[in-house]
Design a protein around this motif. Sequence first.
Motif, short mmCIF file in Angstrom:
data_model
loop_
_atom_site.label_atom_id
_atom_site.label_comp_id
_atom_site.label_asym_id
_atom_site.label_seq_id
_atom_site.Cartn_x
_atom_site.Cartn_y
_atom_site.Cartn_z
N GLY A 1 0.82 -1.18 0.11
CA GLY A 1 -0.01 0.06 0.17
C GLY A 1 0.89 1.22 0.02
O GLY A 1 0.30 2.30 -0.15
N SER A 2 2.10 1.09 0.08
CA SER A 2 2.89 2.45 0.04
C SER A 2 3.71 2.68 -1.22
O SER A 2 3.89 1.52 -2.10
N PRO A 3 4.42 3.87 -1.42
CA PRO A 3 5.03 3.92 -2.48
C PRO A 3 6.28 3.18 -2.80
O PRO A 3 6.90 3.00 -1.65
N ASN B 1 -1.15 2.53 -13.76
CA ASN B 1 -1.09 3.35 -12.47
C ASN B 1 0.39 3.47 -12.05
O ASN B 1 0.79 2.88 -10.97
N PRO C 1 2.75 3.95 -7.13
CA PRO C 1 2.26 4.47 -6.06
C PRO C 1 1.62 3.85 -4.76
O PRO C 1 1.72 4.18 -3.57
N HIS C 2 0.97 2.62 -5.34
CA HIS C 2 0.51 1.89 -4.02
C HIS C 2 0.93 0.45 -4.16
O HIS C 2 0.27 -0.09 -4.97
N LEU D 1 1.18 -3.43 -4.25
CA LEU D 1 0.38 -4.52 -4.33
C LEU D 1 1.12 -6.04 -4.40
O LEU D 1 2.45 -5.82 -4.89
N LYS E 1 3.83 -7.16 4.42
CA LYS E 1 3.16 -6.50 5.47
C LYS E 1 3.43 -6.56 6.78
O LYS E 1 3.70 -7.74 6.96
#
Length: 264
Positions: A36-38, A77, A93-94, A96, A123
């Motif tokens: 979820g982070s760049p 994206n 950007p996010h 996955l 995570k």
Amino acid sequence: MAEQRRGPFTIVFMLKIVATVYSTSELICPPIGELGSPVTLTCIGAGATKAHAYSTPDGNTAASCDLTDRLCINFGNFSSTVLNASQSVLTIPHALRTHAGAWKCVSDADSSPPTTCDVVIAKRPSCTMAVNRNTSTLRVDDVITLTVNITDYFSTDLARITLVVGNIQIISISKSVREMTKETLVTTLQLREGHSGNVTIVFESADTKHSEGCGSLGQLISATTGTGESSPPSNQICDSSDTPATREEVSSLAISIAFLLTLT
């Protein structure tokens, strides 16, 4: 005679140009990317490189950059930027789980095989703890049952979870956790002074470490004999990881690991 003197210098100069043009580029990935982070990748060209093209682990083009004009075209994206005449960056950007794997940077359409780097997505876990006794009155030599609930962690690389009580390592688990994971660690401890303080889990993946606090046992009350003198220290032994442990503790220590246990 003059022509003979210039010949060797001309040959050396031409060889230097050839070596520069055909030297390899480099793609730099971070040690680990947080879900979820760049996440940013850097492609460093070599010699007369004019363009960079980034390719995802599944073979799709993420971005294409013209280093001369300092212009980039992004696909999907992703975001890319030219830094200078030989470097560009690509940002996810996010992050996955699907972004994990081998990324490629192609320097010019007719260059040598593209440079690659592996992106690891993970995570980090969170945790809570419970003790079967009042932690404000714990004494050295007391026996307790410690339960640590670890929630929502995974890694696209091999992960390791280590439970540390005070400054003593208690349990260490290494496994592949490519799906979101929950688990409960239950251990029975005969307390020593080294157990005093915080209860922590250490999450390791892709050569990175993250410590997460689960709670604290507080300051332990020193054990005393009937005459009020301090109890003599127990003989110590070391296991294969060089973690100190008493013979009494080793003989009484019971460790059980239950997965997906819900405490009531």
